[in-house]
Design a protein around this motif. Structure first.
Motif, PDB file in Angstrom:
ATOM      1  N   VAL A   1       6.049   4.095  -5.084  1.00 43.08           N
ATOM      2  CA  VAL A   1       6.306   2.677  -4.876  1.00 43.08           C
ATOM      3  C   VAL A   1       6.708   1.971  -6.170  1.00 43.08           C
ATOM      4  CG1 VAL A   1       3.890   1.984  -5.122  1.00 43.08           C
ATOM      5  CG2 VAL A   1       5.447   0.570  -3.769  1.00 43.08           C
ATOM      6  N   ASP A   2       6.149   2.404  -7.283  1.00 39.45           N
ATOM      7  CA  ASP A   2       6.523   1.786  -8.562  1.00 39.45           C
ATOM      8  C   ASP A   2       7.998   2.028  -8.894  1.00 39.45           C
ATOM      9  OD1 ASP A   2       3.931   0.866  -8.976  1.00 39.45           O
ATOM     10  OD2 ASP A   2       3.359   2.529 -10.274  1.00 39.45           O
ATOM     11  N   HIS A   3       8.492   3.196  -8.531  1.00 39.70           N
ATOM     12  CA  HIS A   3       9.909   3.495  -8.786  1.00 39.70           C
ATOM     13  C   HIS A   3      10.797   2.509  -8.023  1.00 39.70           C
ATOM     14  CE1 HIS A   3       9.185   7.967 -10.087  1.00 39.70           C
ATOM     15  NE2 HIS A   3       8.206   7.192 -10.471  1.00 39.70           N
ATOM     16  N   ARG A   4      10.370   2.165  -6.819  1.00 39.87           N
ATOM     17  CA  ARG A   4      11.162   1.232  -6.006  1.00 39.87           C
ATOM     18  C   ARG A   4      11.127  -0.174  -6.579  1.00 39.87           C
ATOM     19  NH1 ARG A   4      10.454   2.931   0.206  1.00 39.87           N
ATOM     20  NH2 ARG A   4      10.520   5.157  -0.216  1.00 39.87           N
ATOM     21  N   VAL A   5       9.932  -0.587  -6.948  1.00 39.60           N
ATOM     22  CA  VAL A   5       9.781  -1.953  -7.450  1.00 39.60           C
ATOM     23  C   VAL A   5      10.551  -2.095  -8.765  1.00 39.60           C
ATOM     24  CG1 VAL A   5       8.123  -3.643  -8.271  1.00 39.60           C
ATOM     25  CG2 VAL A   5       7.590  -2.264  -6.254  1.00 39.60           C
TER      26      VAL A   5
ATOM     27  N   HIS B   1       4.681  -0.797  11.139  1.00 43.95           N
ATOM     28  CA  HIS B   1       5.240   0.550  11.295  1.00 43.95           C
ATOM     29  C   HIS B   1       5.830   1.029   9.975  1.00 43.95           C
ATOM     30  CE1 HIS B   1       5.758   0.277  15.970  1.00 43.95           C
ATOM     31  NE2 HIS B   1       4.680  -0.351  15.561  1.00 43.95           N
ATOM     32  N   ARG B   2       6.430   0.096   9.244  1.00 37.74           N
ATOM     33  CA  ARG B   2       7.039   0.463   7.958  1.00 37.74           C
ATOM     34  C   ARG B   2       5.985   0.784   6.913  1.00 37.74           C
ATOM     35  NH1 ARG B   2      12.348  -3.171   7.144  1.00 37.74           N
ATOM     36  NH2 ARG B   2      12.962  -3.062   9.315  1.00 37.74           N
ATOM     37  N   VAL B   3       4.990  -0.069   6.857  1.00 36.11           N
ATOM     38  CA  VAL B   3       3.951   0.116   5.847  1.00 36.11           C
ATOM     39  C   VAL B   3       3.193   1.414   6.121  1.00 36.11           C
ATOM     40  CG1 VAL B   3       1.848  -0.858   4.884  1.00 36.11           C
ATOM     41  CG2 VAL B   3       3.776  -2.354   5.412  1.00 36.11           C
ATOM     42  N   VAL B   4       2.902   1.678   7.386  1.00 31.64           N
ATOM     43  CA  VAL B   4       2.218   2.927   7.731  1.00 31.64           C
ATOM     44  C   VAL B   4       3.115   4.120   7.414  1.00 31.64           C
ATOM     45  CG1 VAL B   4       1.328   4.323   9.651  1.00 31.64           C
ATOM     46  CG2 VAL B   4       0.700   1.904   9.452  1.00 31.64           C
ATOM     47  N   PHE B   5       4.375   4.023   7.775  1.00 25.83           N
ATOM     48  CA  PHE B   5       5.317   5.103   7.460  1.00 25.83           C
ATOM     49  C   PHE B   5       5.277   5.425   5.967  1.00 25.83           C
ATOM     50  CE2 PHE B   5       9.497   6.300   5.792  1.00 25.83           C
ATOM     51  CZ  PHE B   5       9.750   7.458   6.519  1.00 25.83           C
ATOM     52  N   GLU B   6       5.348   4.402   5.132  1.00 22.69           N
ATOM     53  CA  GLU B   6       5.387   4.636   3.683  1.00 22.69           C
ATOM     54  C   GLU B   6       4.099   5.290   3.193  1.00 22.69           C
ATOM     55  OE1 GLU B   6       7.225   2.147   1.018  1.00 22.69           O
ATOM     56  OE2 GLU B   6       8.886   1.734   2.362  1.00 22.69           O
TER      57      GLU B   6
ATOM     58  N   VAL C   1       2.082   7.157   4.957  1.00 19.67           N
ATOM     59  CA  VAL C   1       2.059   8.545   5.450  1.00 19.67           C
ATOM     60  C   VAL C   1       2.945   9.420   4.572  1.00 19.67           C
ATOM     61  CG1 VAL C   1       2.633  10.064   7.380  1.00 19.67           C
ATOM     62  CG2 VAL C   1       1.519   7.860   7.817  1.00 19.67           C
ATOM     63  N   MET C   2       4.081   8.882   4.140  1.00 17.87           N
ATOM     64  CA  MET C   2       4.969   9.672   3.278  1.00 17.87           C
ATOM     65  C   MET C   2       4.254  10.069   1.977  1.00 17.87           C
ATOM     66  SD  MET C   2       7.757  10.241   4.867  1.00 17.87           S
ATOM     67  CE  MET C   2       6.755  10.118   6.375  1.00 17.87           C
ATOM     68  N   VAL C   3       3.424   9.160   1.480  1.00 19.00           N
ATOM     69  CA  VAL C   3       2.675   9.471   0.258  1.00 19.00           C
ATOM     70  C   VAL C   3       1.564  10.486   0.557  1.00 19.00           C
ATOM     71  CG1 VAL C   3       1.154   8.511  -1.519  1.00 19.00           C
ATOM     72  CG2 VAL C   3       3.216   7.253  -0.817  1.00 19.00           C
ATOM     73  N   ALA C   4       0.845  10.255   1.652  1.00 19.22           N
ATOM     74  CA  ALA C   4      -0.308  11.107   1.979  1.00 19.22           C
ATOM     75  C   ALA C   4       0.093  12.524   2.362  1.00 19.22           C
ATOM     76  CB  ALA C   4      -1.109  10.468   3.117  1.00 19.22           C
TER      77      ALA C   4
END
Lengths: 222, 222, 222, 222, 222, 222
Positions: free
Chosen positions: A113-117, E115-120, E122-125
């Motif tokens: 997320v830091d890369h995006r920000v 949905h977006r926040v959860v998606f992001e 999940v991508m990290v996890a």
């Protein structure tokens, strides 16, 4: 003509993984490279000590690569997005104003997320107005692991359109990467020395030279 | 250092519409610009006379822009794709081999089938092997009308990542475009002088200078 | 049949730059145009005075364009994203509910963070449920400069699939743009009158009429 | 005002599967719908008899849908691309010239090579010049099965931005589809009546009405 | 070999709408399915009672589908993004760590901000490090209505590259959907039973079986 | 359960470069791998002798990789597209019919025209109808050099969503690549052994194992 290069890293090591060979090459050619590190391994997710170690590692790597100046904004990792956008924009914008760079290299907006920000703030700070008018080239580097973990065909996927020949700089790049002992895992880690070497070989041989670094050109003015 | 620039046009006028200001600028800077025209207004769709007129117009435009060398492959319009791919590849590849260019400017694959076929052959001829190894920059220009008639979000859409400041060359570009009397329609034609001027103003002001030309960088090697 | 048109602007001037000619045309045809301005040049980044000036300019422009109703939500610039999403959604949703528009024109999600946040809220407020069911056409306009500063091939790039012929409205559009004295820079500024004129010429001649405005159709229901 | 609608089908049945409800709706509203069928089930891949059957089926479907005029170019299936591009362009272009349509509905460039070749020729024939200047709306329909068999994220994927409410026409659409006995497989065939009904339900409920047809708007001029 | 499947839902009902048939199929085959529900219909937008009702409905649906374990994180709807990213990442990451799943099914990043926040997260996890290394398949399901309301060609659009045959499970899926009485609207609602059935029919017949569920494969490791 | 795998190569060596490790792994696991080579180094661009050499090399590589069956269609290189589409479709379709594969691996549509033509024919031959109904997985492999020479953001760019762990097969893959003495250049050639090794290391470490092969999943049915 001597040029000013500004390399913006979300965290220490991104600049070396993504653009270490290119930094070394610019430096060899007599250009002036500044690295701006936006975030760090700071509390609450890390201890201050963790942070000091990575800064120490970064300083060693910067010497090897010929970086002449560096700045550390010290925003805690994963939390850049928690401060108002205009504050982050101002911090990065001020450095752009002060350095007045000819070339800016920034992270690709990827899984961290830091890369995006940071990417978004750099896009604002480098608009071709005011301080941004002198920028001749703005490009995003790839950060092994995070950049390749973007969801295929949902999030932007990195495809380089600029390859820098770092055959003469690969040894220095690998040595600089090795400075980051606290960050670089053993093989087959996604940021292991072997992975760094493989990516350099792939990017190089794509253009039929031995070692390379790939970038996504965002804006070139000529 | 003097560089060799190769500009590849599907038909006479594409090179001037898409890259006339950049050609003039390269030429002013002492570089050597060659234009390769692949197709022409030839039978069965046009008469030989039509063809001769456009070649005459092209020659006048080339003089204005400072083009030092030009080639005309004389393949009838819309029919490049009717010959075997390896024949087209060889024709274009031979010119790349002979010129050994540092910069190649080619059409964007757009609504005109010849633009696509030429684009594809250029992509083969400029691969970074053999003759292609010396190419430092490969970029596609936009051809007013055809490029903007690609179906949005189905076919590739032109978004420039390289803007050349042609403020000092805009007058020569407009004069060169005006040479193509047989091709350039009156306002509000999509290739009218007014449209050419508007596109140059838009591309320039996007980067906050007066007049510009936009390109899509395909491969930069540095 | 008289239609209700709702044009949503992140800041005063976006609506005129992006859709001024189309607003004027709808108004000439007897339709009712409302402009909703979400954010403004307010503290902490601007003074209240700055804000008043732009609102004054907006009101003059709205009269010229035939806007019958306008709303100003007065959220400070760059800070819309700092309030909870459901608050922004509710503010915009309430206006959609009240106006019950047939056509909604909104900003493209581009380089200015407010444009993105507003875009996202509009997407929620215009879903084809409840108040959104009567919307026949939802489209995004392009805001000179910011829209063209999205990173090519990383962020969404504007490609119009709807061109409105504003040949009969171009003079009024230019006059309305000129009302925004505090916002519109001199040539070659990216939002200069010359740039506005050039974009209108380009969008028009793409469709072979003199002046046009381009939109990205998001949802059309028929 | 009575409008002329031109629906272009690569093969008989594509027009009904993709736009049958919309054709019926235009026809109900007093507009004039012409169908141009470019290819057919002809030798060498099919027998002349096969072809006659499908034409017979088409004629029945056209009556149900209220089509006032139809043309059959009789190019053998899969072989449109084997004739020179300018010949196909001319065949389709001549019909556009003659009909002078306000609305053109064409196939999406999908897994069937004929759909692609027809799409490309339609893109040429409908450019906003000469005969194309009167076209107000150009959109691509989805052809069940072939359109959904494009390779995800490699080839263009269909995402509708225009939904036509065909709740009042669904029965006629299903009846017209049923005319194509030689073409429509039993459930769970990709072009079975059940699949047609399901797609109509999905496209409708996306916009919160019972049955719909989805289109990709390519160019709208207004 | 028994596998562990983790299905992550932003709100109760997303898992059933998007992957109900696949959950039932995995369960029939003896695999262990856990559902993680991240957000809920909680204050300030909903009452606690609303929340309890949906949880009750969810529990009934889970029994029908053979879900063996479920977790509810109880973050108020639309507000997941209001807590720091690392907190959300940790909540979801902890469940991934504990379950150590072989397969993860997650929402597509669509029109609903949760949905977006959860998606992001999940991508990290699910990055292929630490707990993520055992994941063999990570895919996103489509949530009727919200997924199809992403802005075409601006936001990511769902195109399935994995179709699960749920012909044997469709009845159970429809029954499970019907458990969500508080959430499922009457026809022609975008999430009505009829719409669910239509989408299943379309996804199935695309692959020439009766009923299916479509997914976007993000990462498969084999 | 023993599965049938069909790997389709435009020219001998593509199958080994793109999927050699995966072929070896399938073979080790007791599955049956067939390779179909569509084109060859034949006149007019090559001599018959050239062709025989590559076939000989291919046979050696196939033995090393455990390929049980192979077919050579012997269409001259770059000329597949010169025969009617239905002829190519039939040649490839017949093999699909005969083998009735569970898994099909095909080339990505890239810079080599034959790769595109083969890709398109495979897409037709593997549609989920008739012979195609038994295919559980269809994926495209990356062919070093050609795949990476597609024009960034104009042509489709390869981004893998399936990584096969070939740590146990890398030695056999490299040995098989080495069989192609006439095709594999010395380092830093784009298809040199070093480049092959680098790509395998990169694809592996992306998923945190030592060596991998990346694929683009086109259709998975389960």
């Amino acid at each position: 003509m001597k040029k000013r290069i500004l390399v913006i890293a979300p965290h220490p090591d991104d600049e070396t993984l993504g653009a270490g060979g290119t930094i070394a090459k610019y430096s060899e050619q007599g250009h002036e490279v500044t690295v701006l590190v936006v975030s760090g391994h700071l509390p609450p997710l890390y201890s201050r000590e963790d942070y000091e170690i990575t800064v120490e590692e970064a300083r060693k790597a910067f010497v090897l690569l010929g970086v002449v100046d560096s700045r550390f904004l010290e925003i805690p990792a994963t939390m850049i997005g928690d401060q108002p956008v205009h504050v982050t924009n101002a911090s990065i914008g001020d450095v752009v104003k002060e350095i007045a760079p000819h070339v800016v290299l920034c992270p690709f907006p990827d899984r961290h997320v830091d890369h995006r920000v940071v990417f978004e703030s750099v896009m604002v700070a480098t608009r071709p107005v005011a301080a941004g008018r002198g920028i001749e080239l703005l490009a995003a580097y790839e950060a092994l692991s995070e950049t390749h973990w973007n969801a295929p065909h949902i999030e932007p996927n990195f495809v380089p359109n600029w390859i820098v020949d770092i055959t003469g700089q690969i040894q220095r790049k690998l040595a600089a990467v090795a400075c980051y002992q606290s960050q670089i895992p053993a093989f087959p880690g996604a940021r292991s020395i072997e992975a760094v070497n493989a990516l350099a070989t792939l990017r190089g041989t794509q253009a039929v030279f031995a070692f390379g670094e790939g970038f996504h050109v965002i804006r070139m003015i000529g």
